[in-house]
Every structure is written in structure tokens, then in C-alpha cells.
Design a protein around this motif. Structure first.
Motif, PDB file in Angstrom:
ATOM      1  N   ALA A 458      32.050 -63.184  40.484  1.00  0.00           N
ATOM      2  CA  ALA A 458      31.437 -64.546  41.233  1.00  0.00           C
ATOM      3  C   ALA A 458      30.160 -64.869  40.375  1.00  0.00           C
ATOM      4  CB  ALA A 458      31.466 -64.297  42.474  1.00  0.00           C
ATOM      5  N   LYS A 459      30.088 -64.869  39.081  1.00  0.00           N
ATOM      6  CA  LYS A 459      29.115 -65.275  38.470  1.00  0.00           C
ATOM      7  C   LYS A 459      28.330 -66.402  38.697  1.00  0.00           C
ATOM      8  CE  LYS A 459      29.532 -61.751  34.634  1.00  0.00           C
ATOM      9  NZ  LYS A 459      29.748 -61.525  33.053  1.00  0.00           N
ATOM     10  N   HIS A 460      29.246 -67.307  39.055  1.00  0.00           N
ATOM     11  CA  HIS A 460      28.872 -68.880  38.966  1.00  0.00           C
ATOM     12  C   HIS A 460      28.195 -68.974  40.367  1.00  0.00           C
ATOM     13  CE1 HIS A 460      33.030 -68.210  40.878  1.00  0.00           C
ATOM     14  NE2 HIS A 460      32.781 -69.031  41.616  1.00  0.00           N
ATOM     15  N   LEU A 461      28.322 -68.047  41.235  1.00  0.00           N
ATOM     16  CA  LEU A 461      27.364 -67.963  42.940  1.00  0.00           C
ATOM     17  C   LEU A 461      26.167 -67.372  42.493  1.00  0.00           C
ATOM     18  CD1 LEU A 461      30.507 -67.288  45.300  1.00  0.00           C
ATOM     19  CD2 LEU A 461      29.724 -69.461  44.471  1.00  0.00           C
ATOM     20  N   ARG A 462      25.815 -66.556  41.350  1.00  0.00           N
ATOM     21  CA  ARG A 462      24.806 -65.824  41.572  1.00  0.00           C
ATOM     22  C   ARG A 462      23.570 -66.475  41.253  1.00  0.00           C
ATOM     23  NH1 ARG A 462      23.638 -60.843  40.189  1.00  0.00           N
ATOM     24  NH2 ARG A 462      21.901 -60.334  39.037  1.00  0.00           N
ATOM     25  N   SER A 463      22.432 -66.377  42.205  1.00  0.00           N
ATOM     26  CA  SER A 463      21.221 -66.650  42.244  1.00  0.00           C
ATOM     27  C   SER A 463      20.337 -66.493  41.127  1.00  0.00           C
ATOM     28  CB  SER A 463      20.579 -66.440  43.589  1.00  0.00           C
ATOM     29  OG  SER A 463      19.192 -66.960  43.602  1.00  0.00           O
ATOM     30  N   PRO A 464      19.589 -67.380  40.507  1.00  0.00           N
ATOM     31  CA  PRO A 464      18.831 -66.802  39.386  1.00  0.00           C
ATOM     32  C   PRO A 464      17.898 -66.008  39.846  1.00  0.00           C
ATOM     33  CG  PRO A 464      18.482 -69.114  39.947  1.00  0.00           C
ATOM     34  CD  PRO A 464      19.674 -68.763  40.800  1.00  0.00           C
ATOM     35  N   ALA A 465      17.150 -66.010  41.314  1.00  0.00           N
ATOM     36  CA  ALA A 465      16.421 -65.022  41.740  1.00  0.00           C
ATOM     37  C   ALA A 465      16.772 -63.671  41.462  1.00  0.00           C
ATOM     38  CB  ALA A 465      16.238 -65.187  43.218  1.00  0.00           C
ATOM     39  N   ALA A 466      18.186 -63.245  41.413  1.00  0.00           N
ATOM     40  CA  ALA A 466      18.580 -61.881  41.330  1.00  0.00           C
ATOM     41  C   ALA A 466      18.127 -61.151  39.856  1.00  0.00           C
ATOM     42  CB  ALA A 466      20.219 -61.804  41.394  1.00  0.00           C
ATOM     43  N   ASP A 467      17.971 -62.227  38.866  1.00  0.00           N
ATOM     44  CA  ASP A 467      17.504 -61.756  37.462  1.00  0.00           C
ATOM     45  C   ASP A 467      16.185 -61.547  37.208  1.00  0.00           C
ATOM     46  OD1 ASP A 467      20.176 -61.345  36.772  1.00  0.00           O
ATOM     47  OD2 ASP A 467      20.392 -63.737  36.597  1.00  0.00           O
ATOM     48  N   SER A 469      12.263 -60.201  37.809  1.00  0.00           N
ATOM     49  CA  SER A 469      11.766 -58.955  38.346  1.00  0.00           C
ATOM     50  C   SER A 469      10.983 -59.194  39.649  1.00  0.00           C
ATOM     51  CB  SER A 469      10.653 -58.416  37.068  1.00  0.00           C
ATOM     52  OG  SER A 469       9.600 -59.252  37.138  1.00  0.00           O
ATOM     53  N   PHE A 470      10.455 -57.896  40.231  1.00  0.00           N
ATOM     54  CA  PHE A 470       9.730 -58.044  41.468  1.00  0.00           C
ATOM     55  C   PHE A 470       8.388 -58.837  41.118  1.00  0.00           C
ATOM     56  CE2 PHE A 470       6.229 -56.159  43.825  1.00  0.00           C
ATOM     57  CZ  PHE A 470       6.642 -56.288  45.124  1.00  0.00           C
ATOM     58  N   PHE A 471       7.857 -58.560  40.062  1.00  0.00           N
ATOM     59  CA  PHE A 471       6.503 -59.379  39.721  1.00  0.00           C
ATOM     60  C   PHE A 471       6.764 -61.072  39.527  1.00  0.00           C
ATOM     61  CE2 PHE A 471       5.769 -54.943  38.601  1.00  0.00           C
ATOM     62  CZ  PHE A 471       4.325 -54.695  39.300  1.00  0.00           C
ATOM     63  N   GLU A 472       7.822 -61.182  38.890  1.00  0.00           N
ATOM     64  CA  GLU A 472       8.148 -62.725  38.919  1.00  0.00           C
ATOM     65  C   GLU A 472       8.561 -63.156  40.083  1.00  0.00           C
ATOM     66  OE1 GLU A 472      10.090 -62.772  34.294  1.00  0.00           O
ATOM     67  OE2 GLU A 472      11.032 -61.831  35.745  1.00  0.00           O
ATOM     68  N   TYR A 473       9.473 -62.504  40.826  1.00  0.00           N
ATOM     69  CA  TYR A 473       9.810 -63.113  42.103  1.00  0.00           C
ATOM     70  C   TYR A 473       8.969 -63.490  43.041  1.00  0.00           C
ATOM     71  CZ  TYR A 473      12.808 -63.963  46.153  1.00  0.00           C
ATOM     72  OH  TYR A 473      13.259 -64.459  47.391  1.00  0.00           O
ATOM     73  N   LEU A 475       5.682 -64.106  42.125  1.00  0.00           N
ATOM     74  CA  LEU A 475       4.542 -64.848  41.487  1.00  0.00           C
ATOM     75  C   LEU A 475       3.557 -64.023  41.313  1.00  0.00           C
ATOM     76  CD1 LEU A 475       5.285 -68.204  43.180  1.00  0.00           C
ATOM     77  CD2 LEU A 475       6.189 -67.477  41.202  1.00  0.00           C
ATOM     78  N   VAL A 476       3.589 -62.642  41.048  1.00  0.00           N
ATOM     79  CA  VAL A 476       2.429 -61.827  40.839  1.00  0.00           C
ATOM     80  C   VAL A 476       1.763 -62.210  39.560  1.00  0.00           C
ATOM     81  CG1 VAL A 476       1.695 -59.389  40.529  1.00  0.00           C
ATOM     82  CG2 VAL A 476       3.367 -59.763  42.072  1.00  0.00           C
ATOM     83  N   ASP A 477       2.241 -62.706  38.666  1.00  0.00           N
ATOM     84  CA  ASP A 477       1.660 -62.912  37.253  1.00  0.00           C
ATOM     85  C   ASP A 477       1.081 -64.353  37.222  1.00  0.00           C
ATOM     86  OD1 ASP A 477       4.215 -64.256  37.618  1.00  0.00           O
ATOM     87  OD2 ASP A 477       4.985 -64.355  35.725  1.00  0.00           O
ATOM     88  N   VAL A 478       1.775 -65.140  38.200  1.00  0.00           N
ATOM     89  CA  VAL A 478       1.106 -66.359  38.509  1.00  0.00           C
ATOM     90  C   VAL A 478      -0.278 -66.507  39.288  1.00  0.00           C
ATOM     91  CG1 VAL A 478       1.166 -68.836  39.605  1.00  0.00           C
ATOM     92  CG2 VAL A 478       3.190 -67.671  38.136  1.00  0.00           C
ATOM     93  N   ALA A 479      -0.324 -65.436  40.326  1.00  0.00           N
ATOM     94  CA  ALA A 479      -1.336 -65.377  41.213  1.00  0.00           C
ATOM     95  C   ALA A 479      -2.442 -64.829  40.324  1.00  0.00           C
ATOM     96  CB  ALA A 479      -0.957 -64.225  42.326  1.00  0.00           C
ATOM     97  N   LEU A 480      -2.072 -63.669  39.492  1.00  0.00           N
ATOM     98  CA  LEU A 480      -3.206 -62.920  38.573  1.00  0.00           C
ATOM     99  C   LEU A 480      -3.552 -64.184  37.689  1.00  0.00           C
ATOM    100  CD1 LEU A 480      -1.422 -59.694  37.659  1.00  0.00           C
ATOM    101  CD2 LEU A 480      -3.416 -59.973  39.199  1.00  0.00           C
ATOM    102  N   PHE A 481      -2.814 -65.023  37.264  1.00  0.00           N
ATOM    103  CA  PHE A 481      -3.672 -66.150  36.351  1.00  0.00           C
ATOM    104  C   PHE A 481      -4.545 -67.035  37.121  1.00  0.00           C
ATOM    105  CE2 PHE A 481      -3.192 -70.501  34.824  1.00  0.00           C
ATOM    106  CZ  PHE A 481      -3.726 -70.428  33.729  1.00  0.00           C
TER     107      PHE A 481
END
Length: 514
Positions: A458-467, A469-473, A475-481
């Protein structure tokens, strides 16, 4: 006639004889009873089903079902004292840590079963879908998904832990839906918020940096060195079936491949054994039904708590039916009847049952609500304290701490629930909410499993959030920026102020010199 044609059309659409593998390793009958109706119904629909389980059905009418009996898991779990560990008052993360190590050993022993090893070694075997139990911390099971390169569906008999939500990109806001192990709900206090946020972070550190890598090492011993990393396999989960319900669990925004099912084990009533039927019929004043489930067991409670319970029960104006797992109950009161095993759903359906004393297991709660029986909760392990607190909030139960309650508290709770009509009225409201749904739990679960078979995942149901990383989800990188930008701006402003001060001082010095 139309129904039969539709039924066979669905089978043809799914592919008659789709091969399904189910892995349900938890040595717990209450959990297995959630999964049994699913693999039974899949078999009846013509699919060829192979199941690894600690509790087999042994139903000769199911010609398409092969059950691999790994009941040895019970022996391993008993030796490792799993229930006392779960019932301890340690921090939730320590309990989860211990639980992970215990089940590594339980599942490891089950993987050594002759039939399981033969299945794993069969390089020509193929399955159209694999069903994997997600009730607790079982990353080792992802090895089956890696071995057979098949779409797989996670099925849970309770609410999910954080890593399962992460696998399909489901939101896990620490304030909206705290982890079930924290026993937090409703409007949280400030320190509860801090606790939930820290738990979300530390749980993921424990799981992704410790549990998954360790499980991956063990998996390679059983499934071979060529399998992908288990963390990558987990991310390929097609969908999750979870047995949550609107009475107990918080309302949360779910991604499309997070499917909520409940009442999956609720069945049609069967006639009671004659002795139980006569006992219940002969009690027009009412009967209190008492069971602590298949994991905690009444016979395993301490003598101190047992004596408190017995004294309270002996003073009740009701008969008591108690699921007691040994031949002898010390100081058994005259109004108490014990049985090692009781057909719980059928007993709860008797009109003379006034109160259900329960440990607060999710399946027992659903059975009580469906039969309109209010409860007294004595929670011990995992999600039970949380469940009982939610029942209290809804007004269909009174919860007590079995470790600190007194005889009078226990007795008063039973009399209050039995005698106050508001509990009966509220449990009827709860039933109306719980049962008002377009499709039964088993039908819904099987439909979605066949959906995965039809679409080969059921790849068509897959949320992009699942792909992410913890830091991306998060927004750790954005917060650090932004932190960097703020520090840089602060640095520039400080430098400008110092430069302006220096220019001002130089100007004053020149004026004085002149």
C-alpha cells in the motif's frame, strides 16, 4: 445468490489461495484471542494461511490453516518473571528496557522451533502478505519481512508504542496523545508535559540507537547475513491495524494506513455450562464477577491483597463468581464460587451480573461495555492503569490501587457501582458509542489485509513523514539554523553597539582635547 457471487468475486480479485504468514509470538492468551479471529476468517475465505503462535486453534474444519505451535514461549517468559517486571513501579523506560530484553529471549527461543527453522531455511517459499504482531517491542520479527521480501501488515492488540507510529509516519504529539506507558491523559500539568516530551525523546534514543541495532544482530543469526537492516524493513510496513476504541483512547489524527479496529474478539453468546447457569439464575439479588485476566491471574496475587479481597467479598449482599486458577482458595467465603476457567463473554451477558471486577485489560473492558456491565478496576501492568482511569472519567467504573486499597475501600467501590444507577446508564451510553460503526472489527481487518494483497502493498497510502529522519521530522535542523541566525544576529548587534560606543568615546576624547 448475489452475496455468494460477490464473495467469490472478492476472492478472485484477491487471488484465490493467496499465501499469508502470521507471526504472533506473545505468550499471552488475551493477546492471541485478538488475532485468532483474523487468521480463522482469512482461512475461511480461501487463503492459505500459515501462523506461528503460542495458542493454536486446532480446528480441523480449517483446511487452509497451518499452525506452528511455539507454546514454549510461555515457559521462557515464566522463567524470566515477565509479569512481576511489568507490574513493578519503576520508570516506564526501565520497564520497556527490561521488556525488550525479555522478549528478545522469548522470540529467540521460538525461532529455534524445528518448524520455524524449516520455514526460514526454505528459500523457495513466498508469501503475498505477512502479518506481524506489534503489541510490544518486537523488532526481531521484522526479520520475516526481510527474509521473504513480502508486504507486511502490523497488528496490535492494544494501543501502539511510539516506534510503530513512526514506521508509518503517524503523528505522536507528546501532549495530544502521550505514550500509553506514562498513564497521562486529559489536560496535562506543566511537569507532566516535561515528562511526556522527555519520554518521547528518550524512548526513540533507546529504540533506534539500542533496541533496533541489537535486534538486527540477532536477526542475522536466524535469517542470514544478507537481510537488509531491520530499521529499513520496518519502514516498508504497508499498514497497521490497531485495536483502539473511542471510549479509552485519545482521538488523534491518523495517516491513511493506520486503521483502527475494535471489538474484534466479540462473538455471539453461547449457552453457559449448566452449573454456572444455575448459579447465576439463582441470584436475583445480583452477582459480582471477578477476574484478573490471563496474565496477572488471581492466584498469583500476594496473600495480603488476597485476604483484603476475601474479607470484602464475604461481606457483600451478592453472590460472587471468581476466576481462581488453582483448586483451593484459602478462607473461601460461603457466597463465593471459584472456577479455574470461565467463559467470560457468556457470563457477562447474564442479566444478573451487576459488577465486573477487572484488571483493566482492553479486551475485558470491551466485553463488559458490550454487555452493559459497569466495573471496578484493579490495574496491575502496562496499559491497565491508563485504561481504568479513562473508565473512571467516562463514569462507568471506580478504580483502586490493589497495592494500597483497604477492605472498606474495596467493598464500598463494589456497592457503589452495583447500587448507583448512573454507572449502568453511562455504560449503556458507552456501548452505543462503541458499537455504532459501519463494519465489524474482523471484517474491517480482513478487508484491509486483502487490500494489501490486491495492491501488492500500500505504498500509495504511505505518508512522506515515514521517510523523514527523527531530526528532519521534528525540524531539529531548521531549529538549529534559526538558533545560529539568532546567535549571528546577536553577535552582529553586539559588535555594532561596541563599535558605536568606541566611536562615541573617540569623539568625546577629541572634544576634550580641543
Amino acid at each position: 445468490m448475489y452475496f455468494h457471487l460477490l464473495f467469490f468475486a472478492i476472492l478472485l480479485d484477491c487471488g484465490i489461495g493467496a499465501k499469508i504468514l502470521g507471526i504472533f509470538p506473545a505468550p499471552s492468551l488475551s493477546h492471541q484471542r485478538i488475532f485468532q479471529p483474523i487468521w480463522k476468517e482469512l482461512s475461511l475465505r480461501g487463503h492459505k494461511v500459515t501462523v506461528i503462535t503460542t495458542d493454536v486453534l486446532n480446528d480441523p474444519s480449517l483446511n487452509n490453516l497451518t499452525e506452528i505451535d511455539v507454546r514454549s514461549g510461555y515457559e521462557v517468559a515464566h522463567k524470566l518473571h515477565i509479569i512481576p517486571i511489568l507490574a513493578s513501579k519503576k520508570l516506564p523506560l526501565i520497564i520497556i528496557w527490561n521488556f525488550f530484553h525479555i522478549f528478545q529471549q522469548v522470540i529467540g527461543s521460538e525461532l529455534k522451533h524445528e518448524a520455524v527453522e524449516a520455514l526460514i531455511r526454505n528459500d523457495t517459499e513466498h508469501f503475498d502478505v505477512i502479518l506481524i504482531q506489534l503489541s510490544h517491542l518486537y523488532p526481531l520479527l521484522y526479520g520475516f519481512g526481510a527474509k521473504f521480501s513480502s508486504p507486511f501488515v502490523g497488528i496490535s492488540s492494544m494501543d501502539l508504542y511510539l516506534h510503530a507510529h513512526d514506521a508509518v509516519g503517524n503523528p505522536t504529539h507528546p501532549l495530544v496523545a502521550p505514550d500509553i506507558m506514562l498513564n497521562l491523559h486529559g489536560k496535562l500539568g506543566f511537569f507532566d508535559k516535561i515528562s511526556s516530551v522527555l519520554h518521547n525523546i528518550l524512548y526513540r534514543i533507546l529504540y533506534y540507537w539500542y533496541a533496533l541495532p541489537m535486534a538486527d544482530k540477532v536477526a542475522r543469526k536466524h535469517f542470514g547475513e544478507n537481510i537488509p537492516y531491520l530499521g529499513d524493513v520496518e519502514k516498508n510496513m504497508s499498514l497497521i491495524l490497531t485495536t483502539v476504541n473511542p471510549i479509552i483512547h485519545p482521538i488523534r489524527p491518523n495517516v491513511p494506513n493506520m486503521i483502527e479496529i475494535n471489538q474484534i474478539h466479540i462473538r455471539e453468546k453461547k449457552p453457559l455450562p449448566k452449573d454456572l447457569q444455575d448459579y447465576l439464575d439463582s441470584a436475583p439479588e445480583g452477582v459480582v464477577y471477578f477476574s484478573l485476566g490471563s496474565n496477572v491471574k488471581s492466584a498469583n496475587i500476594s496473600s495480603e491483597i488476597r485476604n483484603i479481597i476475601i474479607e470484602a467479598l464475604s461481606e457483600l449482599p451478592y453472590k460472587v463468581l471468581w476466576k481462581w486458577e488453582t483448586d483451593y482458595l484459602p478462607n473461601q467465603p460461603y457466597n463465593v464460587l471459584t472456577r479455574k476457567w470461565i467463559p467470560q463473554q457468556d457470563v457477562l451477558g447474564h442479566p444478573n451480573i451487576k459488577v465486573f471486577i477487572t484488571q483493566g485489560g482492553l479486551q475485558s473492558i470491551e466485553e463488559a461495555i458490550c454487555n452493559e456491565v459497569p466495573m471496578v478496576g484493579l490495574p496491575y501492568i502496562t496499559d491497565q492503569p491508563y485504561n481504568v482511569r479513562k473508565l473512571e472519567e467516562f463514569g462507568i467504573a471506580i478504580g483502586l490501587n490493589p497495592g494500597t486499597m483497604t477492605k472498606d475501600q474495596f467493598k464500598r467501590a463494589i456497592l457503589e457501582v452495583a447500587g448507583n444507577k448512573k454507572y449502568k446508564e453511562r455504560v449503556r451510553e458507552a456501548k452505543a458509542i462503541l458499537t455504532d460503526q459501519p463494519m465489524k472489527g474482523v471484517e474491517k481487518a480482513v478487508w484491509w489485509i486483502e487490500y494489501v494483497i490486491r495492491h501488492k502493498g500500500a505504498k500509495h497510502l504511505r505518508s512522506p513523514a515515514a521517510d523523514l529522519s527523527f531530526f528532519e521530522y521534528f525540524l531539529v535542523d531548521v531549529a538549529l539554523f534559526f538558533v545560529f541566525c539568532a546567535l549571528l544576529l546577536t553577535y552582529v548587534v553586539v559588535k555594532m553597539i561596541r563599535w558605536c560606543r568606541c566611536r562615541s568615546k573617540k569623539g568625546l576624547t577629541k572634544e576634550k582635547a580641543n
